[in-house]
Design an enzyme around this catalytic site. Structure first.
Site, PDB file in Angstrom:
ATOM      1  N   CYS A  50       0.857  -1.251   0.076  1.00 36.84           N
ATOM      2  CA  CYS A  50       0.031  -0.202  -0.069  1.00 36.84           C
ATOM      3  C   CYS A  50       1.017   1.357  -0.016  1.00 36.84           C
ATOM      4  CB  CYS A  50      -0.695   0.015   1.411  1.00 36.84           C
ATOM      5  SG  CYS A  50      -2.036  -1.155   1.389  1.00 36.84           S
TER       6      CYS A  50
ATOM      7  N   ARG B  69     -12.209   0.663  -6.723  1.00 41.78           N
ATOM      8  CA  ARG B  69     -11.842   0.571  -5.083  1.00 41.78           C
ATOM      9  C   ARG B  69     -11.247   1.693  -4.837  1.00 41.78           C
ATOM     10  NH1 ARG B  69      -8.238  -1.953  -1.553  1.00 41.78           N
ATOM     11  NH2 ARG B  69      -9.265  -3.326  -0.266  1.00 41.78           N
TER      12      ARG B  69
HETATM   13  P1  XMP Z   1      -0.398  -7.215   3.352  1.00 43.40           P
HETATM   14  O1  XMP Z   1       0.222  -6.428   4.207  1.00 43.40           O
HETATM   15  O2  XMP Z   1      -1.080  -8.632   4.010  1.00 43.40           O
HETATM   16  O3  XMP Z   1      -1.834  -6.496   2.977  1.00 43.40           O
HETATM   17  O4  XMP Z   1       0.123  -7.434   1.872  1.00 43.40           O
HETATM   18  C1  XMP Z   1      -2.855  -7.031   2.158  1.00 43.40           C
HETATM   19  C2  XMP Z   1      -4.048  -5.789   2.081  1.00 43.40           C
HETATM   20  O5  XMP Z   1      -3.718  -4.665   1.589  1.00 43.40           O
HETATM   21  C3  XMP Z   1      -4.727  -3.961   1.095  1.00 43.40           C
HETATM   22  N1  XMP Z   1      -4.212  -3.454  -0.280  1.00 43.40           N
HETATM   23  C4  XMP Z   1      -3.962  -2.216  -0.785  1.00 43.40           C
HETATM   24  N2  XMP Z   1      -3.868  -0.986  -0.123  1.00 43.40           N
HETATM   25  N3  XMP Z   1      -2.941  -0.145  -1.886  1.00 43.40           N
HETATM   26  C5  XMP Z   1      -3.572   0.239  -0.481  1.00 43.40           C
HETATM   27  O6  XMP Z   1      -3.571   1.140   0.012  1.00 43.40           O
HETATM   28  C6  XMP Z   1      -3.102  -1.176  -2.772  1.00 43.40           C
HETATM   29  O7  XMP Z   1      -2.822  -1.292  -3.755  1.00 43.40           O
HETATM   30  C7  XMP Z   1      -3.843  -2.404  -1.973  1.00 43.40           C
HETATM   31  N4  XMP Z   1      -3.846  -3.587  -2.534  1.00 43.40           N
HETATM   32  C8  XMP Z   1      -4.456  -4.486  -1.580  1.00 43.40           C
HETATM   33  C9  XMP Z   1      -5.791  -4.851   1.000  1.00 43.40           C
HETATM   34  O8  XMP Z   1      -6.684  -4.377   2.218  1.00 43.40           O
HETATM   35  C10 XMP Z   1      -5.321  -6.141   1.166  1.00 43.40           C
HETATM   36  O9  XMP Z   1      -6.099  -7.157   1.816  1.00 43.40           O
END
Ligand code: XMP
Length: 499
Positions: A315, A413
């Site tokens: 993120c 999203r």
């Molecule tokens: P981890 O830390 O386990 O997190 O890799 C997975 C979660 O990250 C969120 N997610 C995003 N958040 N930009 C964001 O700000 C993104 O591009 C993105 N893609 C995923 C999502 O909630 C996921 O479950």
């Protein structure tokens, strides 16, 4: 959940803490790690045997990972980068991969050719091989099994010519135990059920019943029909309603309204429309990071709330938009505000080691959602790549440029649905996760770490962990002391990667 001293003080003073700002205090224990019970809830009516849910991301969760994770006791949430039909068929694959009672078996007609049956089996991705054959009135006339197809030389033959018509059947309403007895005694692999008019009204499969009966499925996360549980992500508006309709038809257990900003009008309207049309279907809503937002969603009918704005490994929201909230503070705030609501909370994102799971639950989460730590496993929908002499699997944010270019759902999203490609503002990055082998191995260490933690604290289950754990605020010196230091690591530990 009662107040946690350190977290409460920080909350009052406006300090937003992250997982790494704290550790949990050990306490007197009469519990061994292997004695703890990890059962918990993802939403009001959807349980988990272990508190782990996989992220609804296109490099993480499709049917293969969802099947395996449910067999390990968790739950997969199928991402929404897929077309409605493809996502529905991924859900169907999970639901059809193991059965107690198969309520609506996929049937074939006696006039169909063997070839058309095999093609449709391939297209739909069914993993099973036995199909009841029915006539135009829905009456059972035979069954086609793998053996019938194996000994068929000409695939243009009609199913009516090769099917087995001398059948063992049972009447609708037979119990699972009785069905199992009939099948074992008569050595039949499938037992079709018929109603008083001879119409097909269900089926049992011996392999599945055997797993349920002999206890090898005790740790599986199963619904009340003995099928693996699965969730699926949807967005907002009419498209979401269309998605839910197809997912519901395939037997989805829980819908996740998956957005970067859950406390918004479009999300709340969608939640109300779904709950209005499908009052018995659980809907988890996210993401939020403020207690008041969680309360608004709860008051509007959410069956579970997903917390996390910017903690994920891929993120960039907090950097690009400057908005978001360290995950520990977010989880605690939501848990405190929702005290007494009895709505499960899922901490989504930012789990970097198994200890973060223990911390997230102690702060008030009922489960965690994980992307990066699962992204390197065999079961994800991406291939292994080689780089710098090591094996990796690609892992990208759903708000990364690549994902937003590819999926309309990703643009939605991140509130950029109407933008042209060149105007997109990414909120995530694209990268590689180290290859980690089978999901089972990764889950073993995540669950193992959590159990060890519960043993140190002396809590026997998830609700005690939420209730009875105290925190220490740690400094950078404390964190450095916590990680390996002053040694060169010569053997990588399977559950620890250096910072
Ligand atoms: P981890 O830390 O386990 O997190 O890799 C997975 C979660 O990250 C969120 N997610 C995003 N958040 N930009 C964001 O700000 C993104 O591009 C993105 N893609 C995923 C999502 O909630 C996921 O479950």
């Amino acid at each position: 959940m009662r107040e946690k001293l350190v977290l409460e003080r920080a909350r009052e003073e406006g300090w937003a803490l992250a997982f790494n700002d704290v550790r949990l205090r050990p306490a007197h224990s009469e519990i061994m790690p292997d004695e703890v019970n990890l059962e918990t809830m993802f939403s009001r009516n959807v349980g988990l045997k272990i508190p782990i849910v996989s992220a609804a991301m296109d490099t993480v969760t499709e049917s293969r990972l969802a099947i395996q994770l449910a067999k390990l006791g968790g739950l997969g949430v199928i991402h929404r980068g897929l077309t409605i039909e493809k996502q529905a068929s991924e859900v169907a694959k999970v639901k059809h991969s193991l059965h107690g009672l198969i309520e609506n078996p996929i049937c074939a007609k006696a006039d169909d050719t063997v070839l058309s049956l095999l093609n449709s089996r391939n297209e739909k991705g069914y993993s099973f091989h036995s199909f009841p054959v029915i006539d135009d009135d829905g009456k059972l006339v035979g069954i086609v099994t793998q053996t019938d197809v194996l000994f068929c030389r000409d695939y243009n033959q009609k199913l009516g010519e090769i099917m087995t018509s001398n059948l063992f059947t049972a009447s609708k309403g037979i119990t699972m135990d009785d069905a199992y007895e009939v099948m074992m005694k008569n050595r039949v692999k499938v037992l079709p059920l018929v109603d008083e008019n001879g119409k097909i009204s269900g089926m049992y499969a011996a392999v599945d019943l055997r797993r349920i009966m002999d206890g090898s499925a005790v740790n599986y996360n199963l619904d009340d029909k003995g099928q693996l549980r699965v969730g699926a992500a949807v967005g907002v508006g009419n498209e979401a309603l269309k998605r839910v309709k197809r997912l519901y038809e395939k037997g989805i257990d829980v819908i996740v309204i998956d957005t970067a900003h859950g406390d918004s009008k479009g999300v709340i309207d969608t939640l109300k429309r779904i709950k209005n049309r499908y009052p018995k279907l659980d809907v988890v809503v996210g993401n939020v990071s403020i207690g008041d937002s969680a309360k608004r969603l709860a008051d509007e009918g959410a069956d579970g709330i997903k917390i996390g704005q910017g903690p994920g490994s891929i993120c960039t929201t907090r950097i690009i938009a400057g908005v978001g909230r360290p995950q520990l503070a977010a989880v605690y705030d939501c848990a405190r505000v929702l005290e007494g609501y009895n709505i499960p909370l899922c901490a989504d994102g930012g789990i970097t080691y198994s200890g973060d799971i223990t911390i997230a639950i102690a702060a008030g989460a009922d489960s965690v959602m994980i992307g990066s730590l699962l992204a390197g496993t065999d079961e994800t929908p991406v291939e292994i790549v080689l780089a710098q002499g090591r094996q990796w699997k690609s892992y990208r944010g759903m708000g990364s440029l690549g994902a937003m270019k590819q999926h309309k759902s990703s643009r939605q999203r991140y509130l950029q649905e109407g933008r042209r490609e060149k105007d997109l503002i990414p909120e995530g990055v694209e990268g590689l996760a180290p290859y980690r082998g089978k999901l089972e191995g990764v889950i073993k260490y995540l669950v193992g770490g959590l159990k060890q933690g519960m043993g140190y604290i002396g809590v026997k289950d998830i609700s005690e962990l939420r209730e009875n754990t105290e925190f220490d605020r740690v400094t950078n010196a404390g964190i450095n002391e916590s990680h390996p230091h002053d040694v060169n690591i010569t053997e990588e530990a399977p559950n620890y990667r250096g910072r």
